[in-house]
Scaffold this motif. Structure first.
Motif, PDB file in Angstrom:
ATOM      1  N   SER A   1      -2.710  10.084  -6.876  1.00  0.00           N
ATOM      2  CA  SER A   1      -2.867   8.959  -7.808  1.00  0.00           C
ATOM      3  C   SER A   1      -3.588   9.404  -9.075  1.00  0.00           C
ATOM      4  O   SER A   1      -3.314   8.899 -10.166  1.00  0.00           O
ATOM      5  CB  SER A   1      -3.652   7.817  -7.150  1.00  0.00           C
ATOM      6  OG  SER A   1      -2.870   7.226  -6.140  1.00  0.00           O
TER       7      SER A   1
ATOM      8  N   GLN B   1       0.336   2.195  -7.484  1.00  0.00           N
ATOM      9  CA  GLN B   1       0.126   2.114  -6.031  1.00  0.00           C
ATOM     10  C   GLN B   1      -0.435   0.734  -5.664  1.00  0.00           C
ATOM     11  O   GLN B   1      -0.027   0.130  -4.691  1.00  0.00           O
ATOM     12  CB  GLN B   1      -0.840   3.215  -5.574  1.00  0.00           C
ATOM     13  CG  GLN B   1      -1.107   3.187  -4.073  1.00  0.00           C
ATOM     14  CD  GLN B   1      -1.893   4.402  -3.573  1.00  0.00           C
ATOM     15  OE1 GLN B   1      -2.344   5.230  -4.357  1.00  0.00           O
ATOM     16  NE2 GLN B   1      -2.044   4.488  -2.264  1.00  0.00           N
TER      17      GLN B   1
ATOM     18  N   ASP C   1       4.049   5.717  -7.770  1.00  0.00           N
ATOM     19  CA  ASP C   1       2.906   6.081  -6.927  1.00  0.00           C
ATOM     20  C   ASP C   1       2.935   5.294  -5.621  1.00  0.00           C
ATOM     21  O   ASP C   1       2.580   4.122  -5.589  1.00  0.00           O
ATOM     22  CB  ASP C   1       1.592   5.828  -7.691  1.00  0.00           C
ATOM     23  CG  ASP C   1       0.387   6.416  -6.958  1.00  0.00           C
ATOM     24  OD1 ASP C   1       0.572   7.040  -5.890  1.00  0.00           O
ATOM     25  OD2 ASP C   1      -0.748   6.237  -7.458  1.00  0.00           O
ATOM     26  N   GLU C   2       3.370   5.934  -4.581  1.00  0.00           N
ATOM     27  CA  GLU C   2       3.437   5.323  -3.239  1.00  0.00           C
ATOM     28  C   GLU C   2       4.130   3.970  -3.265  1.00  0.00           C
ATOM     29  O   GLU C   2       3.658   3.009  -2.653  1.00  0.00           O
ATOM     30  CB  GLU C   2       2.024   5.178  -2.635  1.00  0.00           C
ATOM     31  CG  GLU C   2       1.290   6.507  -2.628  1.00  0.00           C
ATOM     32  CD  GLU C   2       0.731   6.879  -1.268  1.00  0.00           C
ATOM     33  OE1 GLU C   2       1.063   6.232  -0.265  1.00  0.00           O
ATOM     34  OE2 GLU C   2      -0.027   7.863  -1.236  1.00  0.00           O
TER      35      GLU C   2
HETATM   36 MG   LIG Z   1      -2.985   7.434  -4.058  1.00  0.00          MG
END
Ligand SMILES: [Mg+2]
Ligand SMILES: Nc1ncnc2c1ncn2[C@@H]1O[C@H](COP(=O)(O)OP(=O)(O)O)[C@@H](O)[C@H]1O
Lengths: 248, 378
Positions: free
Chosen positions: A43, A87, A172-173
């Motif tokens: 991240s 995220q 991000d994820e």
């Molecule tokens: Mg992360």
């Protein structure tokens, strides 16, 4: 010319070195995956690329679309064609999704010198993307991400991706917290975004996402550096063996 | 205050109000107590003592008779009215309301008929306004809009008696800035009745709005929403008390404020849950944004709870814009100044609703736009 080049990037957060000499090159139209254990700096990389304040680039360079962007403001990066799917997308009560999406698109168009989309066209586009992503169009009236489930927030990120049409999407994820159906919907969205010129950097903890969005290259990030790069098969190897063999 | 009152009262030829002696005694006692009270720490009571005793008549218009009947205290038997004009226990908190009663020597009474809907608007004027008592009969629905034309000095008080199963929606604004402006609004709620307040205010030279909600009947509920801003040189003091005096009563308060300049915003939210009021539920949230480095914001929730088995939550904050929210907007191409604007406006809009929403938006949001534009250090 590469779309993104990260050269020997070292980044401090709160005085602590998090990225420790990271290198990464993305060609236009490619899809790369970054995998790595929790806390490895995934991240952090995404946030630095998007220009988040509070990340101190100690050395190295980020070159996006031919320009060094180490000091570039987040809005300028977005206007240059960079997009981060968060995220943890924030909730912003009081700003409706509609108002937010329109302001974003207007700003990006203005930066490119394009005409402003008219309100009717805009609505049509947003509604059709929402439908593809299984998002009830009622969400447009609500505050940005306000009261959204985890899955709805992620789908809203993909909606923005498809609406804003950046050159580079950093995800991000985006897969975390999604059930299989939602994962399929999100992956379909990302696959629709892929093109000869549109580029994707997928950050994920699990290789599951890569069954849906097949990457051209996989990198393993551990303790702030990329410790191994390979093709798709690297993800499968990680699935089978975990990360320990790479980080020790 | 006491000296000034003495002088003032001596000069006055007080009208022969039936209640005069009671009120006068209350006034003397309470004005002494008031000057030492914590609640007057930031606002000077003496600014609200008038230089002259010009009495104004509030303008009241209903959606046509017999929707509401307006009469005067002097034409009414006084029995029981004393209790209404300033609740017995709490009247001592409002010497300025007593002062108005004394000086006006009269009171306007509006009777809202039962079992139907009534729209009522009240405009208060400069000077000491004749106090207004609105009696809302059982099962009535009242929509009340209150505005004020306050030039240099204004004092107005409004008492609402809400009978069983009645409901009242009360929207009010005050944005004039060069005035010493004091106001009381008191609502006493009967069984299962409800009261909803939407209050939108700006700073004055000195502006103090006192609001007292008395949940007297079981299952009564009050919902208070408000937004405010204080400009440079402005002063706004809101004192809100909610008294839970019966079982199963509910109160919710949500107020957002902005310090847009070098001025003072005071917010005092007091929740008092009396004995024998089980299952009372009281919620209070007051959030403030300081958009100016010299903005002074004092916010203080106070809780007094004398019953077990209650739910009570209160929070008061003074803060800056959320860095994560700003980053989110910026990351979508929205420049920082525009992102700040959006967040400030959103913050205020969260508390704007009801019939005066447009007026409130215009008055509050314009000021914010200017304040944000001129301050790069948020
Ligand atoms: Mg992360
Ligand atoms: N704001 C912050 N302040 C201090 N440390 C942080 C902050 N954000 C992240 N970190 C630390 O940086 C490291 C990398 O975090 P992060 O990039 O979020 O990892 P990942 O996304 O790979 O799980 C972790 O050790 C985390 O504790």
């Amino acid at each position: 010319m590469s779309l993104l080049e990260v050269r020997n990037l070292e980044v401090d957060v709160d005085g602590k070195r998090i990225l420790k000499g990271l290198n990464l090159t993305l060609e236009p139209g490619s899809v790369h995956a970054i995998m790595g254990p929790n806390g490895s700096g995934k991240s952090t990389l995404a946030n630095v690329l998007a220009g988040k304040p509070g990340y101190d680039i100690v050395s190295g360079e980020v070159i996006f679309d031919g320009n060094v962007v180490n000091e570039t403001e987040p809005e300028a990066l977005a206007q240059a064609g960079l997009f981060l799917a968060f995220q943890y997308p924030v909730e912003i009560p009081g700003v409706s999704n509609m108002e937010f999406l329109k302001a974003s698109l207007d700003n990006l168009h203005a930066a490119r010198g394009d005409a402003q989309p008219n309100a009717v066209e805009f609505m049509k586009t947003v509604r059709s993307i929402a439908a593809e992503l299984d998002l009830n169009p009622e969400f447009l009236k609500r505050g940005v991400n306000e009261g959204f489930s985890g899955g709805e927030k992620k789908r809203n990120e993909i909606l923005q991706l498809l609406l804003l049409q950046p050159k580079l999407a950093v995800l991000d994820e985006t897969d975390s917290g999604l059930d299989i159906d939602a994962l399929q919907v999100v992956a379909d969205g990302v696959n629709r975004f892929r093109s000869d010129t549109n580029t994707v950097l997928m950050i994920t903890h699990y290789q599951r996402l890569l069954n849906y969005i097949v990457p051209d290259a996989v990198h393993v990030l551990a303790d702030g550096v990329i410790v191994k790069s390979g093709g798709r098969e690297l993800a499968e190897e990680l699935e089978a063996r975990g990360y320990a063999w790479l980080t020790n | 205050m006491v000296d000034e009152l003495d002088t003032l009262l001596a000069q006055l030829e007080l009208p022969p109000l039936l209640l005069a002696d009671d009120v006068r005694a209350r006034l003397r006692a309470s004005s002494v107590a008031q000057t030492t009270r914590e609640s007057w720490k930031y606002t000077q009571l003496k600014k609200f003592v008038p230089n002259d005793v010009a009495v104004s008549e509030p303008t009241i218009s209903a959606d046509g008779p017999p929707a509401a009947v307006v009469s005067r205290l002097s034409t009414q038997p006084s029995d029981g009215l004393n209790r209404h004009l300033g609740d017995a226990d709490s009247s001592s908190r409002f010497p300025l309301a007593d002062l108005a009663l004394l000086i006006a020597g009269d009171c306007l009474i509006v009777d809202i008929p039962s079992d139907r809907e009534t729209d009522l608007s009240i405009t208060f004027h400069p000077g000491i306004n004749v106090p207004v008592l609105i009696r809302v009969a059982a099962r009535a629905t009242l929509r009340l809009q209150e505005t004020v034309v306050a030039s240099e000095f204004a004092n107005h008080s409004l008492y609402l008696l809400i009978d069983e199963d009645a409901s009242v929606e009360h929207a009010r604004t005050a944005f004039t800035s060069h005035c010493n402006h004091w106001s009381l609004s008191q609502a006493v709620l009967g069984v299962r009745s409800s009261y909803k307040l939407q209050q939108y205010l700006g700073g004055g030279n000195q502006r103090r709005y006192e609001t007292q909600i008395i949940l007297d009947g079981r299952e009564s509920n009050a919902s208070l929403t408000g937004a405010y801003r204080v400009h440079s040189g402005g002063h706004l003091d809101q004192q809100i008390t909610v008294e839970h005096r019966a079982p199963d009563t509910l109160s919710e308060q949500r107020f957002h404020g902005i310090g847009a300049g070098k001025g003072s915003a005071i917010f005092n939210g007091r929740i008092h849950i009396h004995p024998d009021s089980p299952r009372s539920n009281a919620q209070l949230s007051n959030r403030n944004l300081a958009l100016h480095p010299d903005a002074i914001i004092n916010t203080k929730p106070e809780l007094e709870i004398y019953t077990d088995d209650v739910k009570c939550a209160h929070g008061a904050t003074v803060g800056q814009l959320s860095a994560d929210s700003l980053f989110y907007l910026q990351s979508r191409g929205i420049a920082l100044p525009a992102a700040r604007q959006m967040l400030c406006r959103a913050f205020i809009r969260e508390c704007i609703e009801g019939p005066l929403a447009d007026i409130a938006s215009e008055a509050l949001l314009d000021e914010i736009t200017t304040a944000v534009a001129s301050n790069e250090s948020l």
